[in-house]
Design an enzyme around this catalytic site. Sequence first.
Site, PDB file in Angstrom:
ATOM      1  N   ASP A  19      -2.454  -1.353  10.608  1.00 43.97           N
ATOM      2  CA  ASP A  19      -2.789  -1.375   9.178  1.00 43.97           C
ATOM      3  C   ASP A  19      -3.438  -2.688   8.740  1.00 43.97           C
ATOM      4  OD1 ASP A  19      -1.736   1.109   8.706  1.00 43.97           O
ATOM      5  OD2 ASP A  19       0.170   0.386   7.890  1.00 43.97           O
TER       6      ASP A  19
ATOM      7  N   LYS B 102       0.852  -1.205   0.000  1.00 42.33           N
ATOM      8  CA  LYS B 102       0.000   0.000   0.000  1.00 42.33           C
ATOM      9  C   LYS B 102       0.876   1.240   0.000  1.00 42.33           C
ATOM     10  CE  LYS B 102       0.813   1.382   4.476  1.00 42.33           C
ATOM     11  NZ  LYS B 102       1.619   2.578   4.806  1.00 42.33           N
TER      12      LYS B 102
HETATM   13  O1  C5P Z   1       0.170  -0.885  15.030  1.00 32.27           O
HETATM   14  P1  C5P Z   1       1.560  -1.082  14.543  1.00 32.27           P
HETATM   15  O2  C5P Z   1       2.204  -2.308  15.139  1.00 32.27           O
HETATM   16  O3  C5P Z   1       1.695  -1.023  13.067  1.00 32.27           O
HETATM   17  O4  C5P Z   1       2.374   0.172  15.091  1.00 32.27           O
HETATM   18  C1  C5P Z   1       3.779   0.190  15.156  1.00 32.27           C
HETATM   19  C2  C5P Z   1       4.195   1.378  16.012  1.00 32.27           C
HETATM   20  O5  C5P Z   1       3.922   2.598  15.298  1.00 32.27           O
HETATM   21  C3  C5P Z   1       3.458   1.519  17.315  1.00 32.27           C
HETATM   22  O6  C5P Z   1       4.077   0.768  18.319  1.00 32.27           O
HETATM   23  C4  C5P Z   1       3.546   3.001  17.575  1.00 32.27           C
HETATM   24  O7  C5P Z   1       4.819   3.335  18.068  1.00 32.27           O
HETATM   25  C5  C5P Z   1       3.463   3.595  16.191  1.00 32.27           C
HETATM   26  N1  C5P Z   1       2.085   3.992  15.797  1.00 32.27           N
HETATM   27  C6  C5P Z   1       1.503   5.129  16.375  1.00 32.27           C
HETATM   28  N2  C5P Z   1       0.251   5.494  15.978  1.00 32.27           N
HETATM   29  C7  C5P Z   1      -0.414   4.806  15.033  1.00 32.27           C
HETATM   30  C8  C5P Z   1       0.156   3.668  14.422  1.00 32.27           C
HETATM   31  C9  C5P Z   1       1.419   3.291  14.826  1.00 32.27           C
HETATM   32  O8  C5P Z   1       2.109   5.776  17.229  1.00 32.27           O
HETATM   33  N3  C5P Z   1      -1.623   5.221  14.666  1.00 32.27           N
END
Ligand code: C5P
Length: 305
Positions: A166, A30
């Site tokens: 995501d 994406k």
């Molecule tokens: O949810 P995901 O594992 O993809 O997120 C990875 C990291 O990115 C989280 O631990 C956080 O530090 C950051 N993040 C965030 N806000 C979001 C998505 C991700 O701060 N909306």
Amino acid sequence: MLDEHTPRGPRRPLPPGAGVTSITRQAPAKINLYLEVLGRRPDGFHELITILQTLELCDEIGIALRPARNPDDVTLSLELPPGFGATIPTGADNLVVRAARALLHAAGLTGETGVELALTKCIPPGGGLGGGSSDAAAVLTGLNQLLGQPCDAAALSRLAAELGSDVPFFLTGGTALCRGRGEIVQALESPAPFPVTLLLPPFGVSTPSVYSALGAGRVAAGATQRTDPSLVHMRVPELEALFRNDLEPAARHVEARLTPLLDEPRVHLSGSGSTLFLFGVPSDAVRAECRRNSMRIVETQSKNR
Ligand code: C5P
């Protein structure tokens, strides 16, 4: 290929309804067509409004059932194209293994049904292209289908959100407006397929590092709280005009090597990076800058549902 490399234990019956025992799914990359950060939340995540679009560039994942040889019996084999330039863990930490285990658990089949996953990677990791999240979503939907749909759409979305912000988007793909930390997904009518050129640096950027650089006061001012953008009639110039990514200043701060290319007109950051992209084809100046920085150029296009 799935059966060749994996030793098998004593055979036990597969679960009822599992007529087909293997399936192959594509897991698209994406880009973010729009990413607005509304602020930091008490749980440490950031509240977003983002528009995601899937691409033709994809990984492929084979999913095969077998009788479980032990509790949580999920194995992963990997195929990386020559020059892929990154290593990917195959153990319990890999998001696809976690996705398969979560689905088996939700279906009540832990210890009964085992899963062999064979992942062929094309999407570079750590690149803001959502490869790991897309792979996980493909495992959730593919395995759910193989097992006779034990989870409904709401249950799949919940499992997906637990795996990553995501992942819910990739359950359907196409074009979507995503809110919350990204897990609240509203499908949008897609624009007609449009060309996208990806500029892939030889390094990744850590998503948490980029978000914490925002925490140092770099959240962009002037939130627009975009509600229902209509992209269906948009062509490249309109998409270019819509584009916004509030993570860009933080990504430049975390990885200074991104700056020369981000300074080129029409070059954008996807998600938290490190992948850069442009709508259409690159200029000679961009091609030269990519050569100077050992960046790979991949021409692809948007992929709709
Ligand atoms: O949810 P995901 O594992 O993809 O997120 C990875 C990291 O990115 C989280 O631990 C956080 O530090 C950051 N993040 C965030 N806000 C979001 C998505 C991700 O701060 N909306």
